[in-house]
Motif scaffolding. Structure first.
Motif, short mmCIF file in Angstrom:
data_model
loop_
_atom_site.label_atom_id
_atom_site.label_comp_id
_atom_site.label_asym_id
_atom_site.label_seq_id
_atom_site.Cartn_x
_atom_site.Cartn_y
_atom_site.Cartn_z
N ASP A 1 -3.32 -26.31 78.83
CA ASP A 1 -3.14 -27.59 79.51
C ASP A 1 -1.95 -28.39 78.95
O ASP A 1 -1.25 -29.07 79.69
CB ASP A 1 -4.42 -28.42 79.41
N ARG A 2 -1.74 -28.33 77.65
CA ARG A 2 -0.60 -29.02 77.05
C ARG A 2 0.71 -28.48 77.64
O ARG A 2 1.60 -29.24 78.02
CB ARG A 2 -0.64 -28.84 75.53
N HIS A 3 0.81 -27.17 77.73
CA HIS A 3 2.02 -26.55 78.27
C HIS A 3 2.23 -26.94 79.73
O HIS A 3 3.36 -27.16 80.17
CB HIS A 3 1.93 -25.03 78.12
N GLY A 4 1.13 -27.03 80.48
CA GLY A 4 1.26 -27.40 81.89
C GLY A 4 1.88 -28.78 82.07
O GLY A 4 2.77 -28.97 82.91
N THR A 5 1.43 -29.76 81.27
CA THR A 5 2.01 -31.10 81.38
C THR A 5 3.46 -31.12 80.90
O THR A 5 4.29 -31.86 81.45
CB THR A 5 1.18 -32.11 80.57
N ILE A 6 3.78 -30.31 79.91
CA ILE A 6 5.17 -30.21 79.46
C ILE A 6 6.06 -29.73 80.61
O ILE A 6 7.16 -30.27 80.84
CB ILE A 6 5.28 -29.27 78.24
N LEU A 7 5.58 -28.75 81.37
CA LEU A 7 6.35 -28.27 82.54
C LEU A 7 6.57 -29.40 83.53
O LEU A 7 7.67 -29.57 84.08
CB LEU A 7 5.62 -27.12 83.22
N ALA A 8 5.51 -30.18 83.80
CA ALA A 8 5.61 -31.28 84.76
C ALA A 8 6.60 -32.33 84.27
O ALA A 8 7.44 -32.83 85.05
CB ALA A 8 4.23 -31.91 84.96
N MET A 9 6.52 -32.69 83.01
CA MET A 9 7.40 -33.72 82.46
C MET A 9 8.86 -33.25 82.43
O MET A 9 9.78 -34.03 82.74
CB MET A 9 6.92 -34.10 81.06
N GLU A 10 9.08 -32.03 82.04
CA GLU A 10 10.44 -31.49 82.01
C GLU A 10 11.05 -31.51 83.41
O GLU A 10 12.25 -31.80 83.59
CB GLU A 10 10.45 -30.08 81.44
N HIS A 11 10.23 -31.22 84.41
CA HIS A 11 10.71 -31.24 85.80
C HIS A 11 11.13 -32.65 86.20
O HIS A 11 12.23 -32.85 86.76
CB HIS A 11 9.60 -30.73 86.72
N LEU A 12 10.30 -33.64 85.89
CA LEU A 12 10.61 -35.03 86.27
C LEU A 12 11.83 -35.55 85.51
O LEU A 12 12.69 -36.23 86.08
CB LEU A 12 9.40 -35.92 86.02
N ILE A 13 11.91 -35.28 84.23
CA ILE A 13 13.06 -35.72 83.45
C ILE A 13 14.33 -35.03 83.93
O ILE A 13 15.41 -35.64 84.00
CB ILE A 13 12.80 -35.49 81.95
N GLY A 14 14.20 -33.78 84.32
CA GLY A 14 15.35 -33.07 84.86
C GLY A 14 15.86 -33.67 86.16
O GLY A 14 17.05 -33.57 86.48
N LEU A 15 14.96 -34.32 86.91
CA LEU A 15 15.36 -35.01 88.14
C LEU A 15 15.99 -36.37 87.85
O LEU A 15 16.55 -37.00 88.76
CB LEU A 15 14.15 -35.19 89.06
N GLY A 16 15.88 -36.83 86.61
CA GLY A 16 16.48 -38.12 86.24
C GLY A 16 15.50 -39.22 85.95
O GLY A 16 15.90 -40.35 85.67
#
Length: 358
Positions: A184-199
């Protein structure tokens, strides 16, 4: 001379007069007397054994149906010390995530000759204790359990003391028991990295919940990524609550009222993400245009929303199958070391995420 061929092959079945006496329980002996065969033949035929000739099997099974024969599972379990029943305890079956887990469990247990007995208890610890005690009374060969929020290692102690094999599913409260879940920790990391990558830099967390292992681990991933990028954790962007549609709607509207509101949100699960999408519409905004939302679980409904939900796929079909297989293995080898399986989640990008509006 004995024959190695199927029982009853080539010999007629002789019908006997009906046994008088009303509607007493139909037994193997009564069926055997009706058909002038042995009780062993009846027992094998009802189990579909190839040791009994096909014609005989058919007649025995037809007679059993006509007489209303019912398999005495309790008597069989006393003979074999096995009920072939697996208990399943879930806190919530209305969430499609858990319905999908249950379907996968049932498919696997059925394929392995087992039946399941389901108990649900919400997030209520007292109710959970009552339900687990009731399940235990049915003498299941083992249990697959997803603990209610606030459960402790002592919650399952009475089951362990009774020798009930247990597999924890999705939520973990004990390290000494088998566990199948998602990272679950890794899953949220993926979500956050995606959003930060969008700006995005102002990112909310909807339905934070420290009372369950999934909630703690998902929130941990959220904080970890913020720290990595030098972004402070802002309490005004964190909404606590169970992962429900209602809380998702309340949560998104609460964080939008912050002095410096977010442009995106990570939600505890898909259910709260659906609520957040509806909450945005109450504010005249739309996910994927004015705001970005990421869910977690990838239930079937996620792809059917408009816009379709960007989410974290947790592979609950595989989780359900693995938990059933773990339990069957645990029943066969009760003293084997405990096993823990963390499936690696995946980001599924759909229509609810977009760069922040300037």
């Amino acid at each position: 001379m004995t024959s190695s061929g199927p029982i009853g092959a080539g010999s007629p079945i002789r019908l006997q007069p009906a046994v008088p006496g009303g509607r007493g329980r139909v037994t193997l002996q009564i069926i055997a007397d009706r058909l002038a065969v042995s009780t062993a033949t009846v027992s094998l035929a009802l189990r579909g054994s190839p040791l009994v000739a096909e014609a005989t099997r058919s007649r025995v099974q037809q007679m059993a149906r006509e007489m209303g024969y019912s398999y005495n599972r309790s008597a069989a379990s006393l003979r074999t010390d096995r009920t072939n029943i697996l208990g399943v305890g879930f806190h919530d079956i209305t969430n499609p995530y858990f319905a999908e887990l249950l379907a996968a469990i049932e498919e696997t247990t059925t394929a392995n000759g087992r039946s399941i007995l389901l108990g649900t208890y919400g997030e209520d610890l007292a109710r959970q204790d009552r339900v687990l005690n009731t399940l235990k009374e049915y003498r299941p060969d083992g249990m697959i359990l997803c603990a209610a929020g606030g459960s402790t290692p002592e919650t399952f102690a009475h089951l362990i003391a009774a020798g009930v094999p247990i597999v924890q599913l999705s939520r973990s409260i004990r390290d000494d028991l088998d566990f199948v879940g998602s990272n679950d920790r890794h899953g949220t990391i993926l979500a956050m990295e995606h959003l930060i990558g969008l700006g995005h830099r102002r990112i909310a967390f909807i339905c934070e919940n420290q009372r369950i292992s999934t909630g703690r681990n998902r929130y941990l991933g959220y904080c970890e990524v913020l720290t990595r990028y030098g972004i402070p954790v802002d309490p005004s962007l964190v909404y606590a609550g169970h992962g429900t549609r209602e809380n998702g709607s309340k949560g998104i509207q609460t964080v939008l009222d912050a002095a410096d509101p977010p442009t995106a949100a990570v939600c505890m699960n898909d259910l709260s993400a659906f609520g957040a999408m509806l909450g945005l519409r109450h504010r005249g905004r739309e996910a994927g245009i004015d705001f970005s939302i990421v869910g977690c679980d990838d239930v079937q409904e996620a792809a059917q929303w408009y816009p379709a939900l960007t989410t974290i796929r947790n592979f609950q079909d595989e989780m359900g199958r693995k938990s059933a297989k773990f339990l069957i293995s645990r029943i066969a080898a009760p003293d084997a070391p405990p096993r823990r399986l963390l499936l690696t989640p995946a980001l599924v990008i759909r229509g609810t995420t977009t760069p922040p509006r300037s």
